[in-house]
Scaffold this active site. Structure first.
Site, short mmCIF file in Angstrom:
data_model
loop_
_atom_site.label_atom_id
_atom_site.label_comp_id
_atom_site.label_asym_id
_atom_site.label_seq_id
_atom_site.Cartn_x
_atom_site.Cartn_y
_atom_site.Cartn_z
N PHE A 58 -0.27 5.17 -0.26
CA PHE A 58 0.17 3.98 0.47
C PHE A 58 -0.64 2.75 0.06
CE2 PHE A 58 0.75 7.54 3.67
CZ PHE A 58 1.97 7.88 3.15
N TRP A 115 5.50 0.24 6.09
CA TRP A 115 4.15 0.04 5.52
C TRP A 115 3.71 1.31 4.77
CZ3 TRP A 115 -0.37 2.73 6.09
CH2 TRP A 115 -1.53 2.13 5.60
N HIS A 116 4.08 2.47 5.32
CA HIS A 116 3.63 3.72 4.72
C HIS A 116 4.25 3.96 3.34
CE1 HIS A 116 2.03 4.60 8.69
NE2 HIS A 116 1.28 5.51 8.11
N GLY A 117 5.45 3.54 3.18
CA GLY A 117 6.04 3.76 1.86
C GLY A 117 7.44 3.24 1.77
#
Lengths: 347, 480
Positions: free
Chosen positions: B480, B327-329
Site C-alpha cells: 500500500f 487508500w489500501h489499494g
C-alpha cells in the site's frame, strides 16, 4: 546509554554462547538437509559401507555405487554416494574431515572431488543461507583467508570473495535463525525416507524428478541449445592442450590436500582425489594434479582421453550426466581405480 | 529493506552507532544523518523513487513557507491546493491510474460503448500512501494554523522520510513528530529496553504468527473451490489474525526502532483483537490512518453538513470508509471491504452507549465475562467475513468464496487444521489479553520480573521466532 549497551552486549554474548553450545550437540552437517540425511543413514548402517564419494552435484548425480560395487567386487568395495548439490572446496574438505573423525564408520576408501574455491560473491543470495556456511568455522575461515592471499584472483575479486565469506562467518555465529535448521527434523525426516529407499545415496537426474519439475525443463532447454555445452568443451580442450602452461598453484590448497591424505592414512583409509569432467575451468586443478601423489589421484576430466564424457547425448545439462552418462563415468572411475591399485602393487 | 531480513539486522546497529556516537554533537547534523540513513533504507527497494519522496518533501516545505508569509485566505487556499494536487497527483498516478482507466472503460463497455484499453506499466513506489498522507498532514495543519511551518528543511525531510515508519506507518502527524527533530534526543535506558522488547515482540508476531497463518491462508485462497465451508471460514479467520499480526508486528518494530533513536511514535494498534463492537474495533485498528481520515475528512465534512440530518452523516461515513478502502489499494476488493465496514459501523451506531476500554475485558462480574466473550467472538467473526474481500484477488473470487462458505459443509471438520499456527495465534491473543493495559504486552517488564526471568522470556521469544517462523512473506501493508 552505557547500561543499555552493557545489557545488550551481555545478552548478545549469552545468545552467542548458547548458539556455540548447540552446535556441539547437532550433526556436523546441520545446515545441509541432504548431507545430514545421508550422514544419519550412514550412521544407521555403520558397517555396510567401506567407500564413500564426497563432492558436488557432479559426484552426487554422476557416481553410481552399484556399478562401482560390481566392478570392484574383488576389492570388497561397498560404496555410498555422499555427494550433495553445490558442495565445493572448502566445504568438501570440511566434510572429509568430519567423515574421518567419525570413528563409527569403517572405511577403506574415500573419494573426494577436486574443485577450485567456491567464489561466492557478497551480493549473492547464498550468503544468507545456512546451507552455504554451516561448515564455516574459524579454522576454515582462516584457510580461506590464506587461500585468497595466495590465489591468482585480482584484488577486487579477493575483496569481494573475502567480504562474502566474512559476512557468512558472522552470520553463522550471530544468526538466531539457525535454530530453524538445527532442530528442523521434519524436512530431514522426509529426505531420510527418500535416501533410505535407495540405499546407496545415488539418484541420477533423469530418474529423480518427475517430467513437470524444473529439472526436466532444464533438460529440455539443454537439448534445444547445446551451444553453451560446446563452448565449455572447447574451453576444457584448450586448457588440457595447454596444461603445461598452468604451473602456478595455491600452496595452501595443496597443503590442505596433503594434510587430508595424511589424516586419512592415520585411520587406515586410502584417500583419493577425483577430478571429474565438465567443470567450467581446470586452470587451478591442472597445476595441482601434477603435484598430488599419483596413488591419491584419479583424473577423468581430460576431454582427449575421455571424449565420450563430453558428448551431449550423455548429458542431462551442461554440467551433469544423464543416467547413461553417469554409468559410463562411474565405469571409468572403477577402471582407473583398478589401474591405481595395480600401480600401487607394482611400486 | 524489510525489517525481518539480515540487511536490516546489519543496517540498524550501524545507523544506531553512527547516530549516537558520531553525529550526536549537532542536531542538524544528526537530522541530516537520519535523512541519509532513511534514503539508503528506502533505496533498498528502488532508488529511483527517492526522487518522488524528495519532491513531496520539498513541495510541502515550500508550501509551508508560502503559507507562513501569506495572510490572505484565498491565496492560502491556493497554496493548500498546490500541495493537495501535487501529492495526491503523485499517488493518483502511481497507484490509481490503471485502476481508474480500467474501471472507466469497464463502465462504458457495460453501457455498450467500447474504448481502447491503454494501461501503463507503472510500478507502485513502496510506502507512497504512507508518506504522502504524512506530508499532507503537515500542510493541512499549517494551513489550519494548528502548527507553525518549519524553516528547517532538514527536519522536514527527516520527518517525511524517518525510516522506522517510512514504508508502513504509523502515519505520523507533524504536530507530534516534527518537534522531536528540533530537540536534542537522549537515550533513556527504559525507553531503549522497551524499544528492543517491542522489536522482538513485533518480530515474533510477524515471523511466527503472521507468516504461519499466511501458509494456511494462501493454500486455501489459491483453490477455494476445493475446500469445505468450515475450512474457508477458518482460513478467513486466520487471515484476520495474519493481517493483525503482520501489520501490528510491523508497527511494533517501527515504534521500537524509533525508541532506540530517542523518538516516540504514535500507537497504531490498541489490541483490536479485544474489540467488542465495530466502532470499538475502528478505534483500535490502524489508529494513525483512521484518525487521519477522521480529522481531515470525516469531521470537516460532518461539521459542514451538521444541519442536514442523520442520513447525510451516514453518507459521509460511507464515503470515508470508501476512501479508507481505496487508500489500501486500487482494487474493488479493498473498496468493498471498506464499504462492508461502513455497513457494520452504521448498523452498530444505534447501539453505542458507552466507551469500552481494555480494562473492562476480563474484569467483570459473573455473567459479564461470558457476554464480553461472545461480543468479542461475534466481532471477530464479522471482521473475518469482511477480510475475505481484502484477501481475494478480485470481486468475483470474493463472491465465489462466500458462495462456497455458506453451505452445509460448514459442519465438517476443517481440512488440514494448522495446529502449530493455532497454538501460536492463541498464544499471541493470550499475551495481548494479559498485557492489554500497556502500550505493548512486554512494556516495562522490569517492574514485574527480575533480570534472569526477563532474559529467559527474551530467549524463549527468540527461540520461538527462529524455530517456528513460517515461510518468509513480505509485510502485507508494503503493497500500500
Amino acid at each position: 546509554m552505557k547500561r543499555f549497551l552493557i545489557n545488550l552486549f551481555g545478552f548478545g554474548l549469552l545468545v552467542f554462547i548458547l548458539q556455540q553450545v548447540s552446535f556441539i550437540f547437532v550433526s556436523p552437517f546441520w545446515g545441509s538437509d541432504v548431507l545430514d540425511s545421508k550422514y544419519a543413514y550412514l550412521l544407521d548402517k555403520d558397517n555396510d559401507f567401506n567407500t564413500l564419494f564426497i563432492g558436488s552435484s557432479r559426484i552426487n548425480r554422476g557416481v553410481n555405487p552399484a556399478i562401482i560395487d560390481s566392478a570392484l567386487a574383488e576389492y570388497g568395495v561397498k560404496s555410498y554416494n555422499f555427494g550433495s548439490p553445490s558442495t565445493t572446496n572448502p566445504e568438501t574438505y570440511f566434510i572429509t574431515e568430519q567423515i574421518l573423525k567419525t570413528e563409527q564408520l569403517n572405511l577403506k576408501y574415500l573419494f573426494v572431488e577436486l574443485t577450485p574455491l567456491n567464489s561466492i560473491k557478497v551480493t549473492n543470495f547464498k550468503y544468507y543461507q545456512s546451507r552455504y556456511y554451516y561448515w564455516l568455522n574459524l579454522k576454515y575461515f582462516w584457510f580461506i583467508f590464506k587461500y585468497l592471499i595466495n590465489s591468482n584472483y585480482t584484488s577486487n575479486e579477493r575483496f569481494e570473495i573475502g567480504t562474502s565469506y566474512f559476512s557468512s562467518f558472522i552470520m553463522k555465529n550471530i544468526n538466531f535463525l539457525h535454530y530453524l535448521k538445527l532442530f528442523d527434523f521434519s524436512n530431514k525426516n522426509k529426505l531420510q525416507n527418500f535416501f533410505f529407499k535407495k540405499n546407496n545415496g545415488f539418484y541420477s537426474l533423469d530418474e529423480d524428478f518427475p517430467p513437470t519439475s524444473n529439472y526436466a525443463k532444464r533438460n529440455e532447454n539443454f537439448k534445444s541449445d547445446t551451444s553453451g555445452f560446446n563452448r565449455m568443451t572447447r574451453q576444457v580442450q584448450k586448457e588440457f592442450r595447454n596444461k603445461k602452461d598452468f604451473d602456478s598453484f595455491n600452496q595452501y590448497h595443496y597443503q590442505k590436500l596433503i594434510n587430508l591424505i595424511n589424516l586419512a592414512k592415520t585411520k587406515n583409509i586410502h584417500l583419493i582425489y577425483l577430478l571429474p569432467p565438465r567443470s567450467r575451468s581446470y586452470v587451478e586443478e591442472l597445476a595441482l594434479i601434477n603435484r598430488i601423489p599419483s596413488a591419491h589421484l584419479i583424473e577423468i576430466a581430460n576431454p582427449f582421453k575421455y571424449p565420450e564424457l563430453y558428448q551431449s547425448k550423455y548429458a542431462f545439462d551442461k554440467n551433469h550426466f544423464n543416467k547413461e552418462g553417469a554409468d559410463i563415468f562411474t565405469s571409468n572411475i572403477a577402471s582407473e581405480f583398478k589401474a591405481l591399485n595395480l600401480q600401487s602393487k607394482g611400486e | 529493506m524489510n525489517f525481518d531480513t539480515l540487511d536490516f539486522g546489519l543496517f540498524l546497529p550501524i545507523v544506531f552507532f553512527l547516530y549516537w556516537f558520531v553525529f550526536n554533537h549537532n542536531i542538524r547534523l544528526q537530522n541530516a544523518f537520519v535523512v541519509a540513513a532513511s534514503y539508503v533504507f528506502y533505496s533498498w527497494w528502488d532508488w529511483r523513487f527517492l526522487f518522488l519522496m524528495a519532491f513531496s518533501s520539498a513541495l510541502d516545505f515550500l508550501v509551508g513557507l508560502g503559507l507562513k508569509s501569506e495572510k490572505r485566505t484565498n491565496f492560502r487556499r491556493y497554496y493548500l491546493w498546490v500541495s493537495l494536487v501535487g501529492n495526491l497527483g503523485l499517488i493518483g498516478f502511481f497507484k490509481y491510474y490503471n485502476f481508474f482507466v480500467q474501471s472507466f472503460i469497464s463502465s462504458f463497455t457495460a453501457l455498450g460503448h467500447s474504448f481502447q484499453s491503454e494501461s501503463l506499466n507503472i510500478i507502485l513506489p513502496v510506502g507512497i500512501s504512507f508518506y504522502t498522507f504524512q506530508t499532507l498532514s503537515y500542510t493541512i495543519d499549517v494551513y489550519r494554523q494548528k502548527i507553525q511551518p518549519t524553516n528547517d528543511v532538514v527536519a522536514l525531510f527527516a520527518f517525511v522520510s524517518f525510516f522506522p515508519q517510512l514504508v508502513a506507518g504509523p502515519i505520523e502527524r507533524a504536530k507530534s513528530l516534527l518537534p522531536q527533530f528540533y530537540n536534542k534526543r537522549i537515550l533513556i535506558y527504559r525507553d531503549a529496553s522497551n524499544g528492543m522488547r517491542q522489536i522482538l515482540w513485533g518480530l515474533f508476531k510477524k515471523m511466527v504468527v503472521a507468516d504461519n497463518c499466511a501458509e494456511y491462508v494462501n493454500m486455501v485462497f489459491q483453490q477455494t473451490e476445493q475446500y469445505s465451508a468450515s475450512t474457508l471460514l477458518l482460513a478467513a479467520f486466520f487471515f484476520l489474525c495474519q493481517l493483525y499480526a503482520d501489520f501490528s508486528g510491523y508497527s511494533d518494530i517501527a515504534i521500537g526502532t524509533a525508541k532506540l533513536f530517542g523518538f516516540r511514535l504514535t500507537k497504531n494498534f490498541n489490541y483490536p483483537i479485544l474489540s467488542r463492537s465495530i466502532p470499538d474495533f475502528w478505534r483500535r485498528w490502524h489508529i494513525s490512518l483512521t484518525t487521519w481520515f477522521r480529522d481531515y475528512l470525516y469531521i470537516p465534512l460532518a461539521l459542514k453538513t451538521k444541519d442536514k440530518g442523520a442520513w447525510v452523516n451516514i453518507l459521509i461515513l460511507f464515503f470515508t470508509f470508501f476512501l479508507i478502502g481505496l487508500w489500501h489499494g486500487a482494487n474493488w476488493t479493498y473498496i468493498s471491504w471498506g464499504v462492508i465496514n461502513a455497513v457494520y459501523f452504521a448498523a452498530a451506531l444505534p447501539f453505542r452507549k458507552r466507551k469500552l476500554d481494555n480494562s473492562t475485558v476480563g474484569k467483570l462480574k459473573f455473567t459479564r465475562p461470558v457476554i464480553v466473550f461472545f461480543q468479542i467472538v461475534g466481532i471477530q467473526l464479522l471482521l473475518s467475513l469482511s477480510v475475505v474481500f481484502f484477501r481475494s484477488p478480485d470481486i468475483d473470487s470474493a463472491f465465489s468464496y462466500f458462495y462456497s462458505m455458506f453451505s452445509l459443509s460448514i459442519i465438517q471438520v476443517p481440512f488440514g487444521f494448522p495446529v502449530k499456527t493455532a497454538v501460536f495465534t492463541a498464544l499471541m491473543i493470550l499475551i495481548d489479553i494479559t498485557g492489554r493495559k500497556k502500550e505493548f504486552p512486554f512494556q516495562n517488564l522490569e517492574n514485574h520480573f527480575p533480570k534472569a526471568i526477563r532474559w529467559i522470556i527474551y530467549l524463549a521469544l527468540i527461540f520461538m521466532t527462529s524455530y517456528y517462523a513460517g515461510m518468509r512473506q513480505d509485510f502485507v501493508y508494503f503493497q500500500f
